[in-house]
Design an enzyme around this catalytic site. Structure first.
Site, mmCIF file in Angstrom:
data_model
loop_
_atom_site.group_PDB
_atom_site.id
_atom_site.type_symbol
_atom_site.label_atom_id
_atom_site.label_comp_id
_atom_site.label_asym_id
_atom_site.label_seq_id
_atom_site.Cartn_x
_atom_site.Cartn_y
_atom_site.Cartn_z
ATOM 1 N N LYS A 92 1.080 -0.675 0.010
ATOM 2 C CA LYS A 92 0.035 0.119 0.616
ATOM 3 C C LYS A 92 1.166 0.953 0.183
ATOM 4 O O LYS A 92 1.911 1.406 -0.101
ATOM 5 C CB LYS A 92 -1.151 -0.230 1.288
ATOM 6 C CG LYS A 92 -1.895 -1.346 1.028
ATOM 7 C CD LYS A 92 -3.165 -1.431 0.340
ATOM 8 C CE LYS A 92 -3.644 -2.344 -0.248
ATOM 9 N NZ LYS A 92 -4.662 -3.105 0.674
HETATM 10 C C1 LIG Z 1 -5.309 -4.128 1.206
HETATM 11 C C2 LIG Z 1 -6.734 -3.640 1.331
HETATM 12 C C3 LIG Z 1 -7.381 -3.903 2.159
HETATM 13 C C4 LIG Z 1 -7.502 -4.912 3.776
HETATM 14 O O1 LIG Z 1 -5.783 -4.183 4.611
HETATM 15 P P1 LIG Z 1 -5.371 -5.024 5.350
HETATM 16 O O2 LIG Z 1 -4.351 -3.783 6.210
HETATM 17 O O3 LIG Z 1 -4.415 -5.491 4.572
HETATM 18 O O4 LIG Z 1 -6.176 -5.286 6.335
HETATM 19 C C5 LIG Z 1 -8.944 -3.783 2.549
HETATM 20 N N1 LIG Z 1 -9.944 -3.059 1.210
HETATM 21 C C6 LIG Z 1 -9.231 -3.454 0.685
HETATM 22 C C7 LIG Z 1 -9.896 -2.334 -0.987
HETATM 23 C C8 LIG Z 1 -7.677 -3.835 -0.261
HETATM 24 O O5 LIG Z 1 -7.073 -3.081 -0.815
#
Ligand SMILES: *Cc1c(COP(=O)(O)O)cnc(C)c1O
Length: 397
Positions: free
Chosen positions: A203
């Site tokens: 991310k």
């Molecule tokens: C990555 C992601 C999540 C979850 O994030 P985590 O920190 O891995 O729990 C939720 N929603 C979307 C759209 C994502 O891409």
């Protein structure tokens, strides 16, 4: 044919600076490795960055979404509207409560939940009696809506909030892709009732695993702080001595100081990361604009795109290759791709449990057949960038 790269280029990689490594090492040397001063510092600095009154650090965005739904008192008698184009985390948290997820279709261009797709879902799948919105299928009460700022392109928050207000819905934004993103001169993080960010490895910024909830609701913030750590009453916990009180069956969702140390430095570097991603996206858009049958992502007309992902759409009738062969050919040239996302209604669990029918989501289906995400991350070198551009042009021009 072009000679391919020597090493595989993944669609995303984290950028970890020596400063970040030093900061983490400092925590490791300090003797305090779990939730402590670094988590507090990260929460403060993140809150300042997006200008949110309360920020609560957790060990994933999934945990954050779960805590937000817990804080609003979601039960098995309730339903939540969200988009069909998202990661399973967004919908699984609704299922934790045995509540009903109601899926919207998406718009054909950005593949988002929009005011129009939300309104259409309310009209076709719900019933409004003037006070309460209910699911037609289960009669459950619709309590919330979770828009997802897919790829980092911001949803139309003003109109979504006004529809939510009309139907008494709480707005929880899944901002896993939207850091740093701006919508109409206000950062994502202060629009809805709750905003949840992800610091997963791929991310915008990462803490390895991690997440942050921002909100302006003080009482709910307090509830989420308790529930992220076993439901322990913090006032008692902060007191010297051995006494504390468990006020509910909470969760183990706290962030560690090791993660927060990484987060503090990543936050400082986030603008530079964003600038580099934006630059790459601009180069791609410039280089690919004359390719027939390839639809490129657009600048966010209402704000600032986070450029978390660079998603393109291939028209199978016009483009030189279909999506699947395009992906295979890129892989042969050592270039990674990913698909964001397989629609929720396509997954066996959701199909089996809720009986979703793909005919009800034509735009989501079309997107699933045609789109792909190309490599985009701050650490890409000019050579990496050139390799992607050359391969795409070689295959499609
Ligand atoms: C990555 C992601 C999540 C979850 O994030 P985590 O920190 O891995 O729990 C939720 N929603 C979307 C759209 C994502 O891409």
């Amino acid at each position: 044919m072009l000679t391919s790269r020597k090493t595989f280029l993944p669609f995303a990689l984290p950028s970890i600076s020596e400063d970040a490594i030093e900061e983490v090492a400092g925590v490791l040397r300090s003797g305090w490795v779990t939730s402590g001063p670094k988590v507090k510092q990260f929460e403060m600095e993140f809150g300042d960055f997006v200008r949110a009154p309360h920020s609560i650090a957790v060990n994933s965005a999934t945990a954050g979404l779960h805590l937000a739904l817990e804080a609003i008192g979601l039960t098995e008698e309730d339903a939540v509207i969200t988009t069909s184009i998202t990661f399973t985390a967004t919908t699984e948290v609704i299922c934790y409560f045995h509540a009903e997820p109601i899926l919207t279709d998406v718009d054909p261009i950005h593949n988002l939940l929009t005011p129009a797709t939300l309104q259409e879902t309310i009209e076709s799948k719900c019933k409004w009696d003037g006070k309460v919105l209910r699911s037609v299928k289960t009669k459950k009460q619709v309590k919330a809506v979770i828009p997802v700022h897919l790829a980092g392109y911001t949803c139309n928050m003003e109109e979504i909030l006004s529809i939510a207000k009309k139907y008494n819905l709480i707005v929880i934004e899944d901002a896993a892709h939207a850091f740093p993103a701006v919508h109409k001169n206000k950062m994502i993080g202060t629009w809805g009732d709750y905003t949840v960010f992800s610091f997963y490895a791929t991310k915008g910024i990462t803490t390895g695993e991690g997440g942050m909830i921002t909100t302006s609701h003080a009482e709910a913030a307090e509830r989420m702080r308790k529930m992220r750590l076993h439901g322990i009453n913090r006032d008692a916990f902060n007191r010297p001595g051995w006494y504390y009180e468990v006020v509910d069956a909470g969760y183990k969702y706290n962030m560690t100081d090791i993660q927060a140390a990484l987060g503090v430095v990543q936050l400082k570097e986030s603008h530079a990361f964003w600038e580099r991603r934006t630059e790459i996206a601009k180069h791609y858009n410039e280089e690919f604009k004359s390719i027939k049958g390839l639809t490129l992502p657009k600048e966010d007309k209402d704000g600032q795109h986070s450029w978390h992902l660079y998603r393109v759409e291939l028209d199978p009738k016009v483009a030189k290759l279909g999506r699947d062969s395009f992906v295979e050919e890129l892989k042969d040239r050592n270039i990674g791709t990913s698909l964001h996302f397989i629609p929720i209604f396509e997954h066996p669990y959701y199909k089996k449990t809720f009986g979703f029918k793909r005919e009800e989501y034509p735009n989501a289906c079309r997107m699933y057949d045609r789109t792909i995400s190309l490599p985009l991350f701050a650490g890409m070198t000019e050579n990496d960038e050139k390799d992607v551009i050359d391969a795409v042009k070689d295959l499609l021009l």
